[in-house]
Design a protein around this motif. Structure first.
Motif, mmCIF file in Angstrom:
data_model
loop_
_atom_site.group_PDB
_atom_site.id
_atom_site.type_symbol
_atom_site.label_atom_id
_atom_site.label_comp_id
_atom_site.label_asym_id
_atom_site.label_seq_id
_atom_site.Cartn_x
_atom_site.Cartn_y
_atom_site.Cartn_z
ATOM 1 N N THR A 10 0.794 -1.222 0.000
ATOM 2 C CA THR A 10 0.000 0.000 0.000
ATOM 3 C C THR A 10 0.830 1.278 0.000
ATOM 4 O OG1 THR A 10 -0.173 -0.103 2.414
ATOM 5 C CG2 THR A 10 -1.979 -1.084 1.134
ATOM 6 N N ASP A 11 2.104 1.187 0.349
ATOM 7 C CA ASP A 11 2.992 2.344 0.384
ATOM 8 C C ASP A 11 4.325 1.896 -0.214
ATOM 9 O OD1 ASP A 11 4.969 4.243 1.161
ATOM 10 O OD2 ASP A 11 3.802 4.823 2.921
ATOM 11 N N ARG A 14 7.674 3.099 1.569
ATOM 12 C CA ARG A 14 7.879 2.399 2.843
ATOM 13 C C ARG A 14 8.309 0.953 2.604
ATOM 14 N NH1 ARG A 14 2.602 0.948 6.099
ATOM 15 N NH2 ARG A 14 2.499 -0.432 4.303
ATOM 16 N N LEU A 53 2.617 -1.526 -6.111
ATOM 17 C CA LEU A 53 1.721 -0.605 -5.419
ATOM 18 C C LEU A 53 0.272 -0.876 -5.816
ATOM 19 C CD1 LEU A 53 1.402 1.898 -3.606
ATOM 20 C CD2 LEU A 53 1.693 3.295 -5.667
#
Length: 121
Positions: A10-11, A14, A53
């Motif tokens: 999702t990130d 990160r 992503l």
């Protein structure tokens, strides 16, 4: 048997920071990247593992995990420490796991999205 594997995250920034850190001790690096995905493999090769992503992810259930081969126990321990330092969570510790065999040495963690990953010698 497998050519490659990818996980939804999702990130991307990160997760790329997490996987950069945990895969480095195992000898894997980013072999390509764009704004939606990052591929990892041995230096100078194609990807064997990628993160992609996605707005929403669905982490597979308890029966699924990804296990990376570590070249040594030291590398596996460094994988584990990097995971905890970069947003991962423990999922069974690092060291001997006789429940899987008398010499089974592995580290089990969750990545920042909750995927179960492991490094083993």
């Amino acid at each position: 048997m497998l050519h490659h594997l990818s996980l939804a995250v999702t990130d991307l920034a990160r997760s790329a920071a997490f996987y950069d850190a945990v895969l480095a001790p195992l000898g894997y690096v980013q072999v390509w990247a764009d704004e939606t995905a990052v591929g990892y493999g041995p230096p100078g090769s194609g990807d064997e593992f990628a993160i992609k992503l996605r707005k929403k992810t669905s982490v597979p259930g308890d029966g699924f995990h990804v296990a990376f081969t570590a070249p040594s126990r030291e590398a596996m321990n460094n994988f584990y420490q990097a995971a905890l330092t970069h947003g991962g969570k423990d999922n069974g510790g690092a060291g001997l796991h006789p429940e899987y065999g008398p010499d089974y040495y592995a580290a089990f963690v969750f990545d920042p999205d909750g995927h179960r990953i492991e490094a083993t010698v």
